[in-house]
Structure formats: C-alpha cells, structure tokens
Design an enzyme around this catalytic site. Structure first.
Site, PDB file in Angstrom:
ATOM      1  N   CYS B  86       0.829  -1.205   0.000  1.00 53.06           N
ATOM      2  CA  CYS B  86       0.000   0.000   0.000  1.00 53.06           C
ATOM      3  C   CYS B  86       0.869   1.263   0.000  1.00 53.06           C
ATOM      4  O   CYS B  86       1.511   1.551  -0.999  1.00 53.06           O
ATOM      5  CB  CYS B  86      -0.977  -0.047   1.169  1.00 53.06           C
ATOM      6  SG  CYS B  86      -2.310   1.142   1.009  1.00 53.06           S
ATOM      7  N   HIS B 203      -3.608  -5.470   1.011  1.00 50.20           N
ATOM      8  CA  HIS B 203      -2.917  -5.703   2.290  1.00 50.20           C
ATOM      9  C   HIS B 203      -2.905  -7.189   2.649  1.00 50.20           C
ATOM     10  O   HIS B 203      -3.820  -7.652   3.346  1.00 50.20           O
ATOM     11  CB  HIS B 203      -3.639  -4.952   3.411  1.00 50.20           C
ATOM     12  CG  HIS B 203      -3.409  -3.487   3.406  1.00 50.20           C
ATOM     13  ND1 HIS B 203      -2.364  -2.899   4.078  1.00 50.20           N
ATOM     14  CD2 HIS B 203      -4.097  -2.475   2.834  1.00 50.20           C
ATOM     15  CE1 HIS B 203      -2.413  -1.580   3.916  1.00 50.20           C
ATOM     16  NE2 HIS B 203      -3.455  -1.295   3.171  1.00 50.20           N
ATOM     17  N   GLU B 205      -1.143  -8.615   4.815  1.00 44.99           N
ATOM     18  CA  GLU B 205      -0.969  -8.764   6.275  1.00 44.99           C
ATOM     19  C   GLU B 205      -2.291  -8.626   7.028  1.00 44.99           C
ATOM     20  O   GLU B 205      -2.390  -8.999   8.188  1.00 44.99           O
ATOM     21  CB  GLU B 205       0.077  -7.754   6.784  1.00 44.99           C
ATOM     22  CG  GLU B 205      -0.421  -6.353   7.068  1.00 44.99           C
ATOM     23  CD  GLU B 205      -0.685  -5.503   5.821  1.00 44.99           C
ATOM     24  OE1 GLU B 205      -0.706  -6.067   4.706  1.00 44.99           O
ATOM     25  OE2 GLU B 205      -0.891  -4.291   5.980  1.00 44.99           O
TER      26      GLU B 205
END
Lengths: 81, 231
Positions: B86, B203, B205
């Site tokens: 990002c 994302h 994660e």
C-alpha cells in the site's frame, strides 16, 4: 526574490479531480467549459543575494526532484523580484 | 532469516506486518525507525502501509527522502528482498525502485473493502508458493491506488512477467467492473526487473487469519519464508 512553481498533470493523464470539479461548476450553471484540470502551486521565497538565473535553476531542480513526479506531472517555473 | 519492518512517521500497518511475521511466519522481526540506516543482518525489509508524512505533496513522495531509504536502495541493489504494501508500494514507486506511479482512485473515493486479485506470476520470492491463476481475497484501503505508467513501461512489465497481481472478479476475470481504482491493466502488484522488489496495493498482512475474513494473504508470507529458508 520569489520562485513560483506550477505542477500540472501531463495532458495524457486522466484527472478525476478536475473532472469532478468541472461537473460541480457546470451544475452551478457555468457554461462553455471545455475542461478543468487541477494542479499544485508552490511559492519559494529566496534570499535577495541569490541571482535570478541561479534561483530559476534551483527551483527547476527542486521541481524535478521533489515537487513533481515526472511519471505523471509536468511543471513550469516563474521567477520574480 | 530476519525481517525488518520500517516505520515512517505516519505508518500505521507496521504492527500488522510485525504480527504476521512473528506469528504466522514464526521468524525474527524487528522494527526499523526511518532515521536508521543500518540494514545489516536483514533478509527482507517490509515498507508497511499507512500515511507516511501525512501523504503530503504526493503519497510516498516525502518518505523517499527518509534516511532509511538510501539503505533500502542499497539493500535492494545487493539482492535483498523488499516488500512494499500500500503506502509502501507508493514509496517504492516514488523512490524509483519500481516503475510508474499511483494516482488518485478513478472514483475519487477512499476504498476500503475486500477485493479479489488473480495471481499472474509465481516466479517471484513473494509468490512462489501460490498457483498461477489462483484468485485471492485480500482487502484494499487506499485513495491513491490507481496504478499508471507509460505505454513502454507497461509493455516491459507485461513482456517480462512483472505484473504479479491483477484485480479480478470471483471467477478470476480482470474486468473493468472488478477494477476498484482504475489501475492500468488492472494492476494490483508489480515487481522490479531483478524480481526482489515487490509492491502491491492490497494488504496481505490484513488477510492472514480466518477471523479477519480471509487468510489468503498468508501465501505471500509463506512464499517469502520458503524462499529465505532455501537461500
């Protein structure tokens, strides 16, 4: 001395913000608008001892390295006493 | 193998990345403040999501000048693995480590939702545990994720198999409707020519446990772990 830097999107790059602004302005009744593009404007105050040609060169370098992203933007520099 | 997560002023996904590396990858990880310049001992450096420098000027534009970025460039040139997520992707583009730029989303809105991405290349240290054509559900959360580049760059990315993820629908079709931000060629992630620097807007994660709606992001971190274990 003041250097003015104008950063604008390259003509080939779509400007959704400019389009949205144009749409709003037209909603208000303004006619005859062909296009609105949004850009950025910087005023750089320089020490009086700086020579005009140096001021321009410095502002151009700053514009190229930091103020604009050459992938998507163009810039123009003006210097005034 | 050791991971470093860089913290810029305004980073806000640093702890998420740290959590995933420590919990799901099970490897040593430490934070790296943006003023540090020593990346010795790290095998992989993650530039996390967030709003470095408040997105002032352009997203990622000012983080590029943080002292750590000079070291990140040297680290990448020496073959170290760099993952930008990002805002990290935006920083990598601004820093010239990846080509192109990330512009304001086509619809102008900040888009925060789960999207689907198709795995386009598994020939990277970040995706080698995934399957080509596999569709992953991973969230995005950005206002400037509209990837753009000139025709020559796009041609190179395509010819060199450097487009790693494309936005797609549930069936894996990269349609215009499935493109959440207007990115050119539906690009969600790309790598550099040496394939050791990778940037993606979604994302991974935030998609590593079922409780959060998807665990599809694990593939990226498992790939990294596998790559580093084999090195």
């Amino acid at each position: 001395m003041r250097a003015k830097v104008y950063v604008t999107l390259k003509p080939s790059v779509l400007d959704p913000q400019g389009k949205a602004i144009q749409h709003s302005v037209e909603q208000l009744g303004y006619g005859g608008i062909e296009d609105i593009r949004q850009g950025k404007y910087f005023e750089i105050e320089l020490d009086e001892s700086v020579k005009e040609e140096d001021a321009r060169a410095t502002a151009e370098r700053m514009a190229r390295e930091v103020l604009s992203n050459p992938v998507i933007e163009d810039f123009r520099v003006e210097v005034e006493r | 193998m050791k991971f470093g997560v860089v913290i810029f002023p305004g980073s806000n996904c640093d702890h998420d990345a740290y959590h995933v590396i420590s919990k799901h990858v099970g490897q040593p990880v430490s934070f790296v403040w943006h003023k540090e310049t020593d990346l010795a001992g790290f095998d992989c450096v993650i530039l996390p999501g967030g709003f470095s420098y408040g997105d002032y000027l352009r997203a990622g534009a000012l983080a590029r000048f943080s002292p750590v970025m000079r070291s990140v460039k040297e680290f990448a040139a020496a073959g170290g693995l760099v993952l930008g997520i990002c805002n990290g992707f935006q920083i990598l583009c601004e820093a010239g480590l990846l080509p192109g730029a990330l512009m304001r989303n086509r619809g102008l809105h900040f888009v925060c939702e789960h999207v689907r991405v198709r795995v386009e290349s598994t020939d990277t240290p970040f995706t080698n545990e995934l399957r080509r054509g596999e569709v992953l559900s991973i969230p995005i959360a950005h206002a400037e994720g509209n990837y753009t580049c000139d025709d020559a760059t796009l041609g190179e990315l395509q010819a060199e198999d450097r487009i790693i993820f494309r936005y797609c629908d549930a069936e894996g079709r990269a349609t215009d409707e499935a493109n959440p931000n207007g990115s050119r060629d539906s690009i969600a992630g790309i790598c550099n020519r040496a394939r050791n620097v990778f940037g993606m807007m979604p994302h991974p994660e935030r998609a590593c446990e079922d409780l959060l709606g998807s665990a599809d992001g694990r593939g990226v971190f498992h790939s990294l772990a596998t790559t580093l274990a084999a090195a």
